[in-house]
Design a protein around this motif. Structure first.
Motif, PDB file in Angstrom:
ATOM      1  N   SER A 283     -11.306 -16.800 -40.047  1.00 14.14           N
ATOM      2  CA  SER A 283     -11.339 -15.208 -40.147  1.00 14.14           C
ATOM      3  C   SER A 283     -11.814 -15.496 -41.852  1.00 14.14           C
ATOM      4  CB  SER A 283      -9.961 -14.748 -40.103  1.00 14.14           C
ATOM      5  OG  SER A 283      -9.580 -14.529 -38.514  1.00 14.14           O
ATOM      6  N   TRP A 284     -10.961 -16.506 -42.898  1.00 10.71           N
ATOM      7  CA  TRP A 284     -11.544 -16.360 -44.150  1.00 10.71           C
ATOM      8  C   TRP A 284     -12.734 -16.751 -44.363  1.00 10.71           C
ATOM      9  CZ3 TRP A 284      -8.116 -13.601 -46.527  1.00 10.71           C
ATOM     10  CH2 TRP A 284      -7.230 -13.712 -46.805  1.00 10.71           C
ATOM     11  N   THR A 285     -12.948 -17.757 -43.324  1.00 14.30           N
ATOM     12  CA  THR A 285     -14.408 -17.786 -43.339  1.00 14.30           C
ATOM     13  C   THR A 285     -15.311 -16.969 -43.567  1.00 14.30           C
ATOM     14  OG1 THR A 285     -13.683 -20.017 -42.732  1.00 14.30           O
ATOM     15  CG2 THR A 285     -16.779 -19.151 -42.481  1.00 14.30           C
ATOM     16  N   VAL A 286     -15.117 -15.905 -42.738  1.00 13.59           N
ATOM     17  CA  VAL A 286     -15.861 -15.181 -41.972  1.00 13.59           C
ATOM     18  C   VAL A 286     -16.038 -13.861 -43.038  1.00 13.59           C
ATOM     19  CG1 VAL A 286     -16.520 -13.243 -40.630  1.00 13.59           C
ATOM     20  CG2 VAL A 286     -15.962 -15.136 -39.378  1.00 13.59           C
ATOM     21  N   VAL A 287     -15.140 -13.209 -44.195  1.00 14.43           N
ATOM     22  CA  VAL A 287     -15.188 -13.038 -45.150  1.00 14.43           C
ATOM     23  C   VAL A 287     -15.950 -13.429 -46.084  1.00 14.43           C
ATOM     24  CG1 VAL A 287     -13.776 -11.499 -46.394  1.00 14.43           C
ATOM     25  CG2 VAL A 287     -13.065 -11.767 -44.663  1.00 14.43           C
ATOM     26  N   THR A 288     -16.021 -14.451 -46.570  1.00 15.03           N
ATOM     27  CA  THR A 288     -16.485 -15.081 -47.407  1.00 15.03           C
ATOM     28  C   THR A 288     -17.800 -15.123 -47.249  1.00 15.03           C
ATOM     29  OG1 THR A 288     -14.629 -16.217 -47.864  1.00 15.03           O
ATOM     30  CG2 THR A 288     -16.542 -17.201 -49.114  1.00 15.03           C
ATOM     31  N   ALA A 397     -15.654 -22.613 -40.638  1.00 15.04           N
ATOM     32  CA  ALA A 397     -16.452 -21.694 -38.762  1.00 15.04           C
ATOM     33  C   ALA A 397     -15.560 -22.619 -37.396  1.00 15.04           C
ATOM     34  CB  ALA A 397     -17.400 -20.574 -38.670  1.00 15.04           C
ATOM     35  N   LEU A 398     -16.732 -23.308 -37.303  1.00 14.05           N
ATOM     36  CA  LEU A 398     -16.485 -24.190 -36.491  1.00 14.05           C
ATOM     37  C   LEU A 398     -15.984 -25.196 -35.817  1.00 14.05           C
ATOM     38  CD1 LEU A 398     -20.303 -24.063 -35.975  1.00 14.05           C
ATOM     39  CD2 LEU A 398     -19.206 -21.777 -34.961  1.00 14.05           C
ATOM     40  N   SER A 410     -20.065 -19.669 -32.243  1.00 13.36           N
ATOM     41  CA  SER A 410     -21.738 -19.956 -33.038  1.00 13.36           C
ATOM     42  C   SER A 410     -21.852 -18.792 -32.671  1.00 13.36           C
ATOM     43  CB  SER A 410     -21.911 -20.840 -32.034  1.00 13.36           C
ATOM     44  OG  SER A 410     -23.921 -20.640 -32.652  1.00 13.36           O
ATOM     45  N   THR A 411     -22.513 -17.787 -31.620  1.00 14.50           N
ATOM     46  CA  THR A 411     -22.387 -16.479 -31.350  1.00 14.50           C
ATOM     47  C   THR A 411     -22.007 -16.160 -32.497  1.00 14.50           C
ATOM     48  OG1 THR A 411     -22.392 -17.154 -29.288  1.00 14.50           O
ATOM     49  CG2 THR A 411     -23.024 -14.000 -29.596  1.00 14.50           C
ATOM     50  N   LEU A 412     -20.995 -15.537 -32.879  1.00 10.46           N
ATOM     51  CA  LEU A 412     -20.032 -15.149 -33.884  1.00 10.46           C
ATOM     52  C   LEU A 412     -20.484 -15.423 -34.966  1.00 10.46           C
ATOM     53  CD1 LEU A 412     -18.310 -12.828 -34.531  1.00 10.46           C
ATOM     54  CD2 LEU A 412     -16.233 -14.754 -34.439  1.00 10.46           C
ATOM     55  N   VAL A 413     -20.830 -16.635 -35.772  1.00  8.90           N
ATOM     56  CA  VAL A 413     -21.368 -16.643 -37.188  1.00  8.90           C
ATOM     57  C   VAL A 413     -22.766 -15.774 -37.408  1.00  8.90           C
ATOM     58  CG1 VAL A 413     -22.512 -18.383 -38.238  1.00  8.90           C
ATOM     59  CG2 VAL A 413     -19.814 -18.619 -37.421  1.00  8.90           C
ATOM     60  N   ASN A 414     -23.681 -16.048 -35.627  1.00 11.21           N
ATOM     61  CA  ASN A 414     -24.649 -15.741 -36.450  1.00 11.21           C
ATOM     62  C   ASN A 414     -24.780 -14.103 -36.441  1.00 11.21           C
ATOM     63  OD1 ASN A 414     -27.650 -17.170 -35.475  1.00 11.21           O
ATOM     64  ND2 ASN A 414     -25.561 -18.587 -34.905  1.00 11.21           N
ATOM     65  N   VAL A 415     -24.066 -13.538 -35.302  1.00 19.72           N
ATOM     66  CA  VAL A 415     -23.723 -12.045 -35.307  1.00 19.72           C
ATOM     67  C   VAL A 415     -23.220 -11.616 -36.738  1.00 19.72           C
ATOM     68  CG1 VAL A 415     -22.807  -9.780 -35.418  1.00 19.72           C
ATOM     69  CG2 VAL A 415     -23.574 -11.524 -33.626  1.00 19.72           C
TER      70      VAL A 415
END
Length: 498
Positions: A283-288, A397-398, A410-415
């Motif tokens: 979660s924190w990684t996606v925000v950053t 993230a992974l 992986s799909t989430l990170v690419n979106v």
């Protein structure tokens, strides 16, 4: 399955943090695909005027060669996790390569702007799965202990694409012809296909998950409409025009509806498993990562425009002047990737963000005659920061996901990557256009000042990244104490090497 001797050797490689020959061969497969997909996102940017002249069309119509590609990418990325589980990563990857190469050939023989846009969308349909599926293949092959190292390898085309794309496009258009910005993909694609067919092996197991049709009908058009609205802001010069707001609002509504659909208790197989956000590290990684990419892609748009529009440089020269950023990233990226596996991503990400902020800060004081040596040094410092931060964020993230959740992660990170890149480009473009309009009369010093004011926004976004980055792990992430999607510690499944 490997022999005990080979498995032991590969296991030793994993324990030491190094990448064995097998993983490096797989990494080469993924990098070849990533190079094509990412370069084609940027190389077309320098061909917009050429398309207008060749096809006798408007700037808005020519822009669809970029917009259509982006929308196709956004529409197919959410399918990556399901397709990989249903058909296997190798088959999906090879199919994506074939679609991309066919689209490239057709683009080169387009007879009008409409056909070119259609073929670009076919390209995007192939290219959209290359990155997420490639990340799945690499992450599973290396194992969670070496995610940082493999992400550093994958990060080379991701960071260099925005830099190399304009240079390559400028050379091909100026010295060959516009057809070759597409035809150059053909030999690379054929090589990637043959090499992938040889190196990659079929997945040991493939499940037959039920297809989430409702999720697809919500998320794919939702992302496409939202990004279409965002992209339209470039032409409109504002975010409050009807052609911008209407698709953005409809797209956002569909995405929100997907969130509720995916989080329903009885929904055990959503298109993307949003329960992954129970993992605090992810979660924190996606925000950053989101803030970082908005600033990165926005700033990447400004550099060549300043060199071309204010300093009068050619497209090729502008690309070369931005090259120090790539050089800096190439120095720190492999070091940060390898060390992230040993001490965690937090320290590298924080240090990298500070370096980027310092490098970008120099561009807030742009003048019409600012020394290229100063700007080159600033770009080099930024590159050092990019190499220290971008890939450690992706590995964070992974690395804490169990083996069965890598595909969704992986799909989430690419979106997130595709959305943030589009938003960053649009926001910075609108702000720049507004600042340039206020320069009357348009003198070189005034125009340079407008660019400097726009860079302030990019610097602020980068500095804001420090807040969520503070919560990233600053110790080695252990595979035995990872946090699963349910928020509980889980032990990752072993990664079998072939």
């Amino acid at each position: 399955m490997t022999s005990p001797t080979k498995a032991s050797a590969e296991g030793a490689g994993a324990e030491s943090g190094g990448l064995d020959a097998r993983v490096l061969k797989i990494a080469a497969v993924v990098v070849l695909g990533a190079i094509m997909s990412i370069l084609d996102t940027t190389v077309v940017a320098v061909a917009q005027n050429t398309f207008q002249d060749v096809f006798d069309t408007s700037a808005a119509s020519a822009a669809w060669t970029a917009t259509g590609y982006t929308l196709a990418l956004a529409a197919v990325i959410p399918l990556s996790s399901w397709a990989a589980a249903r058909f296997g990563t190798k088959k999906v990857y090879l199919t994506s390569l074939v679609l991309f190469v066919i689209g490239s050939i057709l683009c080169a023989f387009a007879w009008n702007i409409g056909s070119l846009v259609a073929f670009r969308m076919l390209q995007g349909a192939g290219g959209g799965m290359l990155m997420p599926v490639g990340m799945m293949i690499l992450t599973r092959a290396a194992g969670p202990e070496r995610v940082g190292s493999v992400m550093a390898v994958l990060g080379v085309p991701m960071l260099l694409g925005p830099i190399a794309g304009p240079i390559l496009g400028g050379v091909l258009i100026e010295y060959v012809s516009w057809h070759w910005i597409f035809l150059i993909n053909v030999p690379i694609g054929i090589l990637a296909f043959l090499y992938s067919a040889w190196i990659l092996e079929d997945d040991d197991e493939k499940t037959r998950p039920p297809f989430d049709f409702v999720g697809l009908l919500l998320l794919s058009p939702g992302l496409a409409l939202f990004l279409y609205g965002v992209s339209s802001s470039n032409d409109a010069g504002t975010f409050i025009a009807a052609k911008v707001l209407i698709p953005m609002v409809i797209g956002a509504a569909l995405i929100i509806a997907f969130v509720f659909h995916a989080l329903r208790g009885k929904n055990n197989n959503p298109l993307i498993d949003l329960r992954l956000f129970k993992n605090p590290t992810l979660s924190w990684t996606v925000v950053t990562f989101s803030l970082f990419l908005i600033a990165f892609f926005g700033a990447s748009l400004l550099f060549p425009q300043y060199f071309i529009g204010v300093r009068g440089e050619s497209t090729l020269m502008a690309g070369l002047l931005v090259a120090p950023q790539g050089l800096g990233a190439m120095i720190t990226m492999p070091i940060a990737g390898r060390m992230t596996d040993k001490i965690g991503p937090g320290k590298f990400v924080l240090t990298g963000i500070v370096l980027i902020a310092f490098g970008l800060g120099a561009f807030m004081f742009l003048g019409a005659g600012t020394s290229y040596w100063i700007l080159g040094a600033a770009l080099f410092v930024q590159g050092l920061g990019m190499g220290m931060s971008m890939m450690p964020m992706m590995s964070a993230a992974l690395a804490t996901l169990s083996a069965d959740k890598v595909a969704d992660g992986s799909t989430l990170v690419n979106v997130v990557q595709q959305t943030a890149a589009s938003v960053g480009t649009a926001v910075i473009s609108v702000i720049l256009a507004s600042n340039l309009k206020s320069v009357t009369p348009p003198t070189p010093s005034g125009l340079a000042g407008a660019f400097g004011d726009t860079f302030v926004v990019a610097v602020v976004l980068i500095v804001l990244c420090l807040v969520p980055a503070f919560f990233l792990p600053r110790k080695k992430v252990s595979v035995h104490t990872e946090i699963g999607a349910d928020g509980e510690p889980v032990k990752a499944a072993p990664v079998m090497m072939h």
